[in-house]
Design an enzyme around this catalytic site. Sequence first.
Site, PDB file in Angstrom:
ATOM      1  N   ASP A  33      -1.410  -0.944   6.034  1.00  0.00           N
ATOM      2  CA  ASP A  33      -1.686  -0.492   7.402  1.00  0.00           C
ATOM      3  C   ASP A  33      -3.154  -0.207   7.658  1.00  0.00           C
ATOM      4  O   ASP A  33      -3.526   0.085   8.796  1.00  0.00           O
ATOM      5  CB  ASP A  33      -0.881   0.774   7.703  1.00  0.00           C
ATOM      6  CG  ASP A  33      -1.442   1.992   6.967  1.00  0.00           C
ATOM      7  OD1 ASP A  33      -1.795   1.852   5.772  1.00  0.00           O
ATOM      8  OD2 ASP A  33      -1.544   3.067   7.573  1.00  0.00           O
TER       9      ASP A  33
ATOM     10  N   ARG B 195      -5.626   4.224  -8.201  1.00  0.00           N
ATOM     11  CA  ARG B 195      -7.083   4.345  -8.162  1.00  0.00           C
ATOM     12  C   ARG B 195      -7.749   2.968  -8.018  1.00  0.00           C
ATOM     13  O   ARG B 195      -8.722   2.651  -8.700  1.00  0.00           O
ATOM     14  CB  ARG B 195      -7.611   5.054  -9.406  1.00  0.00           C
ATOM     15  CG  ARG B 195      -7.419   6.561  -9.423  1.00  0.00           C
ATOM     16  CD  ARG B 195      -8.121   7.203  -8.266  1.00  0.00           C
ATOM     17  NE  ARG B 195      -8.200   8.657  -8.359  1.00  0.00           N
ATOM     18  CZ  ARG B 195      -8.078   9.481  -7.334  1.00  0.00           C
ATOM     19  NH1 ARG B 195      -7.822   8.983  -6.124  1.00  0.00           N
ATOM     20  NH2 ARG B 195      -8.201  10.766  -7.472  1.00  0.00           N
TER      21      ARG B 195
ATOM     22  N   ASP C  33      -6.646  -2.627   3.304  1.00  0.00           N
ATOM     23  CA  ASP C  33      -5.573  -3.505   2.851  1.00  0.00           C
ATOM     24  C   ASP C  33      -5.757  -4.944   3.330  1.00  0.00           C
ATOM     25  O   ASP C  33      -4.959  -5.817   2.976  1.00  0.00           O
ATOM     26  CB  ASP C  33      -4.218  -2.995   3.350  1.00  0.00           C
ATOM     27  CG  ASP C  33      -3.915  -1.583   2.880  1.00  0.00           C
ATOM     28  OD1 ASP C  33      -4.175  -1.307   1.684  1.00  0.00           O
ATOM     29  OD2 ASP C  33      -3.452  -0.759   3.682  1.00  0.00           O
TER      30      ASP C  33
ATOM     31  N   GLY D  69      -4.943   3.777  -3.815  1.00  0.00           N
ATOM     32  CA  GLY D  69      -6.181   4.412  -4.249  1.00  0.00           C
ATOM     33  C   GLY D  69      -5.965   5.813  -4.773  1.00  0.00           C
ATOM     34  O   GLY D  69      -6.901   6.458  -5.257  1.00  0.00           O
TER      35      GLY D  69
ATOM     36  N   ASP E  28       0.859  -1.178   0.000  1.00  0.00           N
ATOM     37  CA  ASP E  28       0.000   0.000   0.000  1.00  0.00           C
ATOM     38  C   ASP E  28       0.902   1.238   0.000  1.00  0.00           C
ATOM     39  O   ASP E  28       2.104   1.136   0.268  1.00  0.00           O
ATOM     40  CB  ASP E  28      -0.889  -0.042   1.246  1.00  0.00           C
ATOM     41  CG  ASP E  28      -1.747   1.200   1.378  1.00  0.00           C
ATOM     42  OD1 ASP E  28      -2.289   1.663   0.351  1.00  0.00           O
ATOM     43  OD2 ASP E  28      -1.874   1.723   2.496  1.00  0.00           O
ATOM     44  N   LYS E  29       0.351   2.393  -0.287  1.00  0.00           N
ATOM     45  CA  LYS E  29       1.152   3.615  -0.274  1.00  0.00           C
ATOM     46  C   LYS E  29       0.883   4.453   0.968  1.00  0.00           C
ATOM     47  O   LYS E  29       1.755   4.656   1.804  1.00  0.00           O
ATOM     48  CB  LYS E  29       0.886   4.465  -1.529  1.00  0.00           C
ATOM     49  CG  LYS E  29       1.778   5.718  -1.605  1.00  0.00           C
ATOM     50  CD  LYS E  29       1.403   6.602  -2.763  1.00  0.00           C
ATOM     51  CE  LYS E  29       0.133   7.377  -2.483  1.00  0.00           C
ATOM     52  NZ  LYS E  29       0.282   8.374  -1.380  1.00  0.00           N
ATOM     53  N   THR E  30      -0.356   4.922   1.123  1.00  0.00           N
ATOM     54  CA  THR E  30      -0.672   5.832   2.212  1.00  0.00           C
ATOM     55  C   THR E  30      -0.589   5.119   3.555  1.00  0.00           C
ATOM     56  O   THR E  30      -1.268   4.127   3.786  1.00  0.00           O
ATOM     57  CB  THR E  30      -2.079   6.415   2.017  1.00  0.00           C
ATOM     58  OG1 THR E  30      -2.150   7.037   0.744  1.00  0.00           O
ATOM     59  CG2 THR E  30      -2.385   7.431   3.109  1.00  0.00           C
TER      60      THR E  30
ATOM     61  N   LYS F 219      -7.272  -4.675  -5.337  1.00  0.00           N
ATOM     62  CA  LYS F 219      -5.972  -5.038  -4.765  1.00  0.00           C
ATOM     63  C   LYS F 219      -5.890  -6.543  -4.557  1.00  0.00           C
ATOM     64  O   LYS F 219      -4.890  -7.181  -4.894  1.00  0.00           O
ATOM     65  CB  LYS F 219      -5.758  -4.313  -3.427  1.00  0.00           C
ATOM     66  CG  LYS F 219      -5.570  -2.809  -3.537  1.00  0.00           C
ATOM     67  CD  LYS F 219      -5.294  -2.205  -2.159  1.00  0.00           C
ATOM     68  CE  LYS F 219      -5.078  -0.707  -2.241  1.00  0.00           C
ATOM     69  NZ  LYS F 219      -4.756  -0.112  -0.915  1.00  0.00           N
TER      70      LYS F 219
END
Length: 1053
Positions: free
Chosen positions: A771, A745, A775, A664, A386-388, A751
């Site tokens: 996190d 997005r 996810d 996202g 994940d990124k954020t 995912k």
Amino acid sequence: MGAGQKKKGDPLRIQIGGIEGRQKQPLNRVTTTKYTWLTFLPLNFYEQFRRAVYFYFLIITIVSFFVNETISPYVSLIPLLFVMVITALKEGLEDLSRSKSDKLVNTARVTVIRNGKEEVINSQFIVPGDLVVVRNDGDLPCDLVLLQSSGADGKCFVTTANLDGETNLKTISVPPNYVLSPKDGLPGKDFIVCEPSTSDLYSFNGRLELGAGASDALPLTIENLLLRGVRVKGTDRVVGCAIYTGMHTKLQLNSRYTGNKSASSEKYINRFMVALIVGMVVVVVVLYLIERHKETKVVPTMPYLGPPTNFNSALQIFEDFLSFLLLFNYMVPISAYMNIELYRIFGMYFMHNDLKLYDEDTDQPCRVNASNLNEELGQVNILFSDKTGTLTKNLMKFVNCFVSDKDFQLQNTHLLCEATGEQFDLEKLDTEATVFFEALAVCHTVEVLQEVGEKALEPPETVSERSHLMSNSIVDRYQASSPDEKALLEGCANLGLLYKGRDNNILRICRYPSAEELQFERLHVLEFSSERKRMSVVLRDRSGTIWLYSKGAENAIFPRCKACPLLKQADEQITKYAQKGLRTLAVARRTLTEEEFGNFEVLYRRANTQLSNRNELIRECYETVEIELDLLGATALEDALQEKVGETLEALQAAGLKIWVLTGDKVETAYNIGLACRHIPPGSKQHFIVDVTGPEELLARLQEIDAADPEVLVVDGTSITALLTHTPSQFADLALRCRAVLCCRLSPLQKSEIVTLVKRRKKHITAAIGDGANDVSMIQEAHIGIGIAGREGKQAARCADFAIARFEMLRRLLLVHGHYNSRRLAFLVLFYCYKNIIITGCMALFQLYNLFSATNVYNSLYLWLFDLVYISFSFTYLAFSDKKYSEETLLSHPELYKRIAHNRQASMGVFCLWILNGFVQCFTIFYFTYAVLNDQNVLFNMGQPASFQTFGTMLITVIVIVGNLKLLLVARYMSYLNLALIFASIAAFMLTTYLYNLVQSGELYDVYNQFLASLPLWLFTIVCSAACLLPDLVVRVAKEVFRKTPPAGKSAA
């Protein structure tokens, strides 16, 4: 009426304060144990015998009691019982610990209202319908519908840290216009009708029926539900009606890990076991056929052996075959499974207690929820991230906005127009910009926490109070479900537009420096969801005009806005923000007529009282008003990168991992974050698939990229949907060739679908790290799920196989612990196979000299203790602690991770080398011993010849010494404790043999005394052991001479 009487799936109907049928209701008793005192042994043994190897040894043990005395039944029985008792003891202690924990929970004292009076009872005696009283800082004993609160507007604050780890407070409300009857606790006419309990923490559908029928009902949602495990904060007293109790609470339904993952190591362990079993069967069949030949041709020529048996009878054939099978069943190492479990427990202990995986700020160590996957950490070649909150901190700061055709940068208390260099204060902005910031100040669900006993804040009389309100009394007590909302309000407060809170749905906004207070009546909140990607509020201003304010992702807001030039300008500016790696939101509004709002309320009320398809109906209702919006502007928030995220990603890429970031965020934002964190290597060949949906167009684009030898692939959510539908195989083939993949997005489901797509390619071991709750599906789908206990909560960490505090710890988790666990397990299994080959190989060779009579060459004592004492402790400890490379070397040279990929350290080639080594040594040991006894059998000081028991003792002595000393040649990290265990194991063999040889009734009586007193046997032991270990020593020296040292690299940070 009782919940226990309902069929699964039927709505529950619970009488508030009801007493009738209380005995039929399920109690609030929590039971997490697997066993009771009566069921422990039968259930535990049943579960153990479900393992094929355990069941095989059980059958062998039973058969050995009825077949001839080829080998003592206890040789099979004692190891089997030892392994089963250790396993049962481990599970029993774990279950006892759970039982004690259950007792503490079930006997906690709680207050309920029954018959109009408060009573204090044990938590386990709460039943659905009871009115439960909870005080400030009290924990909820079960799931309650909030019916009364001492807080303002019938609301209370709760913290869900124990439930999902989120530290921000959430607001729970009494159903609108509901007042709990003064006759508290008396059976009333009000009923709660709700869906059966589910594990979804964020969804609840029900209604509160007033009176006898459902004609007058109030909707119940998750906003009215107090979940077990949450804690009341900022509210003196709340009263709720129990609906889900005991094992039916949402917390309990979420407390069970439902994953069923197995490590790739299970494949090579099973492969080795099958090879040993096949080898055993081949040896048994060959020896049995030779025995049949001897029975017919040789035995009749030896009359001193007695009359020949009827070897053609079915019983004799069966007995002879089983005799060989029993003799060689030792080739299959049952105790290996016990040692593997112990190894995994120690591996879990090492990770949990690794101080470099401990985060002092959050008091968060590394947590292992699936120790059977420890070694899989060393096999990962595809990492989904994940990124954020994972690559970034999820700490938002409001830095830019686009409004009135201008791009502004927020600088403390004023705005800077980057194009002109002008500075603006809030009061100098034009009407359009003022409306934009007012929209940000009211379009949210932020609450202001008010401490218990504290009076509501009065409006400030002077402008000088602004800094006090912002720094202490208001801004620091903002409680937001999203860091984005809190950051936007903090930015507005810095500019002088302060959100002070709400009273009875009246939002209070204070404008500085004039200290003018604006008030809006909040009529409705259109909730945010990951599917909607937006949230809206319906407000009434002082003039009576009804407004709908909406904010969210631009691809969710722009299609619902009226066409205007600002749309194109805002889209271009949002793209520029995204190129800087900023998170963006679009803001819009519209007016609603009284008729439109009235129709909306009717539709919403109708949808909100449905128990099935409620969410879909509500979304359709929202769509009727979120149309024809007027765009106001856009915001940009900065999310800082996690510490050492760049170094971590570079190290993992050097280790051979291909990293996919699934987010996202929009393409531009994610792409620039990817560049900043070094996920996308600078100068790499980058290709984009954006807004491509046609099957033919997709295929052509994939072929075009494939021909260009791509290194980085960037895909958006729209294209991902089409790729997964039309060309999943071609997409996977192309993406797996790339060093880095960025998918933007995406929804949580997408995912998970991407992870599934890669998992189907059996050659890859996947890991997923995230996190947030969004996810979880990705984490549970991957071979290894790694959760970060982050600001989005701990639900990901709770559902993951491994949990860490920061992304940078992933480097150590994989490169150090993954490397060690993978190598150590491989050594453990291979050495087990090797030592069993030596001991059974000598038994097979002995059959050549005893007419293939299935006679055991060893005393039963040796077979009982060989696995348990003579060699087990020394090599098991080495398997737990051996290090081919130091931790610093593994961190500074991540390319070493590639050497253990695809379980190379446990390939069939390596297995065959270990087995060959075992065969060579068993031939050496047997024929050295045979030669010594065959040429000159008088070996003892008094001139006596060696006995049969001496032959077996000579064999086992050398086997124990060679097996233990071989550890010195294969170990890369030898400690004093390991040395002590090696020589203690040899000493334990000598001591037990000596003690047994003192027993006059034993088969070894006086054998070892004579052995120890014989100089030729001491010389034999030394020479034979040296001959066995000499090839290993030569190989070790050659490896050291020609060993490739890791290339020069930077030291580990």
